[in-house]
Design a protein around this motif. Structure first.
Motif, PDB file in Angstrom:
ATOM      1  N   GLU A 175       0.835  -1.209   0.000  1.00  0.00           N
ATOM      2  CA  GLU A 175       0.000   0.000   0.000  1.00  0.00           C
ATOM      3  C   GLU A 175       0.870   1.259   0.000  1.00  0.00           C
ATOM      4  OE1 GLU A 175      -2.673  -0.180   3.291  1.00  0.00           O
ATOM      5  OE2 GLU A 175      -4.026  -1.627   2.325  1.00  0.00           O
ATOM      6  N   ALA A 176       1.941   1.247   0.779  1.00  0.00           N
ATOM      7  CA  ALA A 176       2.839   2.401   0.818  1.00  0.00           C
ATOM      8  C   ALA A 176       3.525   2.600  -0.534  1.00  0.00           C
ATOM      9  CB  ALA A 176       3.886   2.206   1.925  1.00  0.00           C
ATOM     10  N   LEU A 177       3.975   1.505  -1.123  1.00  0.00           N
ATOM     11  CA  LEU A 177       4.617   1.591  -2.436  1.00  0.00           C
ATOM     12  C   LEU A 177       3.649   2.148  -3.473  1.00  0.00           C
ATOM     13  CD1 LEU A 177       7.189   0.754  -4.138  1.00  0.00           C
ATOM     14  CD2 LEU A 177       5.879  -1.293  -4.739  1.00  0.00           C
ATOM     15  N   GLN A 178       2.432   1.648  -3.479  1.00  0.00           N
ATOM     16  CA  GLN A 178       1.432   2.116  -4.436  1.00  0.00           C
ATOM     17  C   GLN A 178       1.159   3.606  -4.244  1.00  0.00           C
ATOM     18  OE1 GLN A 178      -0.270  -0.095  -6.928  1.00  0.00           O
ATOM     19  NE2 GLN A 178      -0.291   2.024  -7.674  1.00  0.00           N
ATOM     20  N   TYR A 179       1.116   4.036  -2.994  1.00  0.00           N
ATOM     21  CA  TYR A 179       0.885   5.451  -2.687  1.00  0.00           C
ATOM     22  C   TYR A 179       2.006   6.318  -3.258  1.00  0.00           C
ATOM     23  CZ  TYR A 179      -0.294   9.599   0.081  1.00  0.00           C
ATOM     24  OH  TYR A 179      -0.640  10.883   0.474  1.00  0.00           O
ATOM     25  N   ALA A 180       3.240   5.878  -3.085  1.00  0.00           N
ATOM     26  CA  ALA A 180       4.375   6.642  -3.608  1.00  0.00           C
ATOM     27  C   ALA A 180       4.344   6.712  -5.124  1.00  0.00           C
ATOM     28  CB  ALA A 180       5.681   6.011  -3.132  1.00  0.00           C
ATOM     29  N   VAL A 181       4.072   5.577  -5.766  1.00  0.00           N
ATOM     30  CA  VAL A 181       4.013   5.537  -7.231  1.00  0.00           C
ATOM     31  C   VAL A 181       2.871   6.414  -7.748  1.00  0.00           C
ATOM     32  CG1 VAL A 181       3.562   4.038  -9.214  1.00  0.00           C
ATOM     33  CG2 VAL A 181       5.115   3.278  -7.401  1.00  0.00           C
ATOM     34  N   ASP A 182       1.718   6.338  -7.101  1.00  0.00           N
ATOM     35  CA  ASP A 182       0.561   7.137  -7.524  1.00  0.00           C
ATOM     36  C   ASP A 182       0.836   8.633  -7.419  1.00  0.00           C
ATOM     37  OD1 ASP A 182      -0.843   4.832  -8.044  1.00  0.00           O
ATOM     38  OD2 ASP A 182      -2.007   4.875  -6.177  1.00  0.00           O
ATOM     39  N   HIS A 183       1.760   9.006  -6.555  1.00  0.00           N
ATOM     40  CA  HIS A 183       2.082  10.423  -6.382  1.00  0.00           C
ATOM     41  C   HIS A 183       3.346  10.817  -7.140  1.00  0.00           C
ATOM     42  CE1 HIS A 183      -0.897  10.020  -3.188  1.00  0.00           C
ATOM     43  NE2 HIS A 183      -0.987  11.346  -3.197  1.00  0.00           N
ATOM     44  N   GLY A 184       3.772   9.951  -8.066  1.00  0.00           N
ATOM     45  CA  GLY A 184       4.824  10.322  -9.007  1.00  0.00           C
ATOM     46  C   GLY A 184       6.249  10.113  -8.551  1.00  0.00           C
ATOM     47  N   LEU A 185       6.457   9.396  -7.458  1.00  0.00           N
ATOM     48  CA  LEU A 185       7.819   9.173  -6.982  1.00  0.00           C
ATOM     49  C   LEU A 185       8.418   7.909  -7.574  1.00  0.00           C
ATOM     50  CD1 LEU A 185       7.413   9.974  -3.170  1.00  0.00           C
ATOM     51  CD2 LEU A 185       8.693  11.340  -4.831  1.00  0.00           C
ATOM     52  N   ARG A 186       9.707   7.969  -7.920  1.00  0.00           N
ATOM     53  CA  ARG A 186      10.460   6.739  -8.175  1.00  0.00           C
ATOM     54  C   ARG A 186      10.749   6.078  -6.829  1.00  0.00           C
ATOM     55  NH1 ARG A 186      15.124   8.482  -9.570  1.00  0.00           N
ATOM     56  NH2 ARG A 186      14.734  10.696  -9.959  1.00  0.00           N
ATOM     57  N   THR A 187      10.899   4.769  -6.839  1.00  0.00           N
ATOM     58  CA  THR A 187      10.971   4.080  -5.552  1.00  0.00           C
ATOM     59  C   THR A 187      12.174   3.141  -5.427  1.00  0.00           C
ATOM     60  OG1 THR A 187       9.591   2.232  -6.312  1.00  0.00           O
ATOM     61  CG2 THR A 187       8.457   4.126  -5.314  1.00  0.00           C
ATOM     62  N   ARG A 188      12.586   2.972  -4.180  1.00  0.00           N
ATOM     63  CA  ARG A 188      13.525   1.939  -3.779  1.00  0.00           C
ATOM     64  C   ARG A 188      12.883   1.182  -2.627  1.00  0.00           C
ATOM     65  NH1 ARG A 188      16.657   6.335  -3.025  1.00  0.00           N
ATOM     66  NH2 ARG A 188      16.861   5.770  -0.824  1.00  0.00           N
ATOM     67  N   ALA A 189      12.820  -0.119  -2.737  1.00  0.00           N
ATOM     68  CA  ALA A 189      12.274  -0.945  -1.663  1.00  0.00           C
ATOM     69  C   ALA A 189      13.425  -1.438  -0.807  1.00  0.00           C
ATOM     70  CB  ALA A 189      11.479  -2.113  -2.234  1.00  0.00           C
ATOM     71  N   HIS A 190      13.492  -0.957   0.429  1.00  0.00           N
ATOM     72  CA  HIS A 190      14.558  -1.349   1.337  1.00  0.00           C
ATOM     73  C   HIS A 190      14.118  -2.607   2.078  1.00  0.00           C
ATOM     74  CE1 HIS A 190      16.313   3.018   1.568  1.00  0.00           C
ATOM     75  NE2 HIS A 190      16.091   2.602   0.329  1.00  0.00           N
ATOM     76  N   ILE A 191      14.559  -3.768   1.596  1.00  0.00           N
ATOM     77  CA  ILE A 191      14.124  -5.047   2.152  1.00  0.00           C
ATOM     78  C   ILE A 191      14.976  -5.344   3.385  1.00  0.00           C
ATOM     79  CG2 ILE A 191      13.557  -7.430   1.603  1.00  0.00           C
ATOM     80  CD1 ILE A 191      12.138  -5.358  -0.146  1.00  0.00           C
ATOM     81  N   GLU A 192      14.535  -4.817   4.520  1.00  0.00           N
ATOM     82  CA  GLU A 192      15.344  -4.845   5.738  1.00  0.00           C
ATOM     83  C   GLU A 192      15.455  -6.244   6.332  1.00  0.00           C
ATOM     84  OE1 GLU A 192      15.848  -2.255   9.832  1.00  0.00           O
ATOM     85  OE2 GLU A 192      13.811  -2.669   9.120  1.00  0.00           O
ATOM     86  N   ASP A 193      16.683  -6.581   6.740  1.00  0.00           N
ATOM     87  CA  ASP A 193      17.016  -7.848   7.396  1.00  0.00           C
ATOM     88  C   ASP A 193      16.701  -9.054   6.506  1.00  0.00           C
ATOM     89  OD1 ASP A 193      18.257  -9.080   9.511  1.00  0.00           O
ATOM     90  OD2 ASP A 193      16.454  -9.237  10.740  1.00  0.00           O
ATOM     91  N   MET A 194      17.003  -8.905   5.235  1.00  0.00           N
ATOM     92  CA  MET A 194      16.713  -9.973   4.262  1.00  0.00           C
ATOM     93  C   MET A 194      17.578 -11.195   4.500  1.00  0.00           C
ATOM     94  SD  MET A 194      16.476  -9.499   0.133  1.00  0.00           S
ATOM     95  CE  MET A 194      15.769 -10.757  -0.934  1.00  0.00           C
ATOM     96  N   THR A 195      18.771 -11.008   5.092  1.00  0.00           N
ATOM     97  CA  THR A 195      19.665 -12.143   5.315  1.00  0.00           C
ATOM     98  C   THR A 195      19.340 -12.909   6.603  1.00  0.00           C
ATOM     99  OG1 THR A 195      21.275 -10.584   6.268  1.00  0.00           O
ATOM    100  CG2 THR A 195      21.592 -11.237   3.960  1.00  0.00           C
ATOM    101  N   ARG A 196      18.172 -12.598   7.200  1.00  0.00           N
ATOM    102  CA  ARG A 196      17.651 -13.410   8.312  1.00  0.00           C
ATOM    103  C   ARG A 196      16.163 -13.667   8.120  1.00  0.00           C
ATOM    104  NH1 ARG A 196      19.078 -11.199  14.121  1.00  0.00           N
ATOM    105  NH2 ARG A 196      17.892  -9.419  13.307  1.00  0.00           N
ATOM    106  N   ALA A 197      15.738 -13.650   6.871  1.00  0.00           N
ATOM    107  CA  ALA A 197      14.308 -13.777   6.569  1.00  0.00           C
ATOM    108  C   ALA A 197      14.025 -15.035   5.769  1.00  0.00           C
ATOM    109  CB  ALA A 197      13.836 -12.540   5.801  1.00  0.00           C
TER     110      ALA A 197
END
Length: 447
Positions: free
Chosen positions: A137-159
């Motif tokens: 939902e947050a990503l969609q909100y940013a895209v809908d408002h014209g922002l380019r995005t980076r998804a910071h996948i936090e703690d991926m090496t313990r997920a």
């Protein structure tokens, strides 16, 4: 037959995928969270200026308070095209609105914590599904408002990547195909070795994102808790990532982040085709961080430590004096450094000769060569060794002390012996002979 006798003789390594790689900086965002330091607005502006001189492509920053926004405004006033200033937000519309309220920011990172301790304990969410819904939902909100995005996948090496994270990333790419997926090795558990499966294997994670999910933009963000931040960042590039997020000097929380200067140097000197970064202000940058922000830099720290181009031991100094390539992996000027010869307990006659000769040349404003068997040089060596032999000395001999020895043994012991007698016509004739052990160079005159 191959010969390697100069820096230019050495071959460079090619990235297997041959992709264009770039660097984003987090010195004033993640780095500023380093315990015990305060990075003020004018510091951030100066850091931004150094990053511009180096050629860093992107910089990320907080936008939460007036100090953050003031620094952003001052950076924008400089008119630089790069680094591009990007925002950072938690996965909620209110944070993204703060980014949107800052004129000129067109891209934001969005924090998406994916390990169970972060989802359940830190955030207090009821399930992984709830976390996924929140992030999308947050990503969609940013895209809908014209922002380019980076998804910071936090703690991926313990997920749980196969069952949760990879399916989440597929949905992220469905929303924004250009989204940069940042692999966050938050606690430094990642390893750079091939053949290691998730959650630890950086090569495995990068290749899965690239080959299975077709992610266009992959970025690593590695912490140094196990000392592998730089190797993991390089492993990311090696297996197809095109971005790495770093901090200068590796500053940041706990053990810090991947060190920008190490990554830059490796790319510029060891990898084929990376001439876009200018490192000649790196030493100056490090001195600024040490003086103004209070970062303590170990003397033996790679690239920018005081000892990087310092030579004391006899074998090393003799080699470097004859050919710096012998013991220096790259010329000092590459990073704005300076070569320094030190006289200590392990020094031989060659470095002492060099230092005495250098001191004499500066003192007398002439170029003189001293022979290694000069008795005065040997006397200085004996005096110095006596200090160490009697345990009276625990440090190197300073340049000021070398000057004192030179004055004692050379200036008070005439360098030129003058012989005077009368010629056949009764006129006084003066003949000069250089003191044994000293060779004036052909173009020099000794008065």
């Amino acid at each position: 037959m191959k010969t390697y006798r100069d820096y230019d003789d050495l071959p460079k390594i090619k990235l297997p995928y041959g992709q264009e790689v770039s660097i984003s900086d987090s010195t004033i965002r993640d780095g500023a969270q380093m315990p015990g330091i305060v990075v003020r607005s004018h510091h951030k502006v100066k850091i931004y200026e150094y990053l511009h001189r180096i050629g860093i492509e992107k910089l990320e920053t907080f936008v939460y308070n007036e100090r953050d926004r003031k620094a952003i405004s001052l950076m924008q006033d400089m008119g630089y095209e790069f680094p591009e200033i990007t925002g950072w937000a938690r996965a909620n519309p209110a944070d993204i609105d703060m980014v949107l309220d800052v004129d000129g920011i067109e891209e934001t990172g969005i924090l998406m914590s994916v390990s169970d301790p972060h989802i359940f304990d830190k955030m207090g969410l009821p399930s992984r599904e709830a976390a996924e819904e929140k992030y999308l939902e947050a990503l969609q909100y940013a895209v809908d408002h014209g922002l380019r995005t980076r998804a910071h996948i936090e703690d991926m090496t313990r997920a749980d990547n196969y069952n949760f994270v990879f399916p989440l990333i597929e949905k992220i790419i469905d929303i924004d195909p250009e989204c940069t997926i940042r692999i966050c090795d938050t606690i430094g558990y990642g390893v750079p070795f091939t053949g290691v499966d998730e959650p630890y294997g950086i090569p495995t994670i990068v290749r899965y994102l690239k080959e299975k999910i077709n992610v266009k933009n992959i970025e690593t963000h590695c912490h140094d808790d196990f000392g592998l931040a730089v190797p993991n960042s390089l492993a990311g590039y090696w297996h197809g990532a095109n971005w790495s997020n770093v901090t200068f000097l590796g500053i940041g929380e706990r053990s810090g982040n991947a060190e920008m200067e190490k990554l830059l140097l490796f790319l510029k000197r060891r990898i084929e085709g990376f001439d876009k970064y200018n490192l000649d202000c790196v030493a100056e940058f490090s001195r600024y961080m040490e003086k103004e922000i209070g970062i303590r830099i170990p003397r033996n720290k790679s690239v920018i430590g005081n000892n990087v181009f310092a030579h004391e031991s006899g074998i090393h100094t003799a080699g470097v004096i004859k050919n710096p390539f012998t013991y220096e992996p790259y010329p000092p000027e590459i990073v704005g450094g300076k070569r320094n010869f030190l006289v200590g307990d392990s020094s031989g006659i060659e470095v002492l000769r060099f230092k005495v000769q250098e001191t004499l040349n500066e003192l007398m404003d002439v170029n003189i060569e001293i022979e290694k068997n000069d008795k005065r040089l040997r006397s200085i060596q004996a005096d110095i060794q006596k200090l160490y032999n009697e345990d009276k000395r625990v440090s190197c001999i300073s340049d000021e002390e070398i000057l004192g020895y030179v004055k004692k043994y050379f200036m008070f012991n005439p360098m030129v012996r003058k012989e005077m007698h009368r010629d056949e016509d009764g006129e006084k004739e003066v003949k000069s002979e250089a003191t044994p052990g000293i060779k004036p160079r052909m173009h020099d005159t000794i008065d």
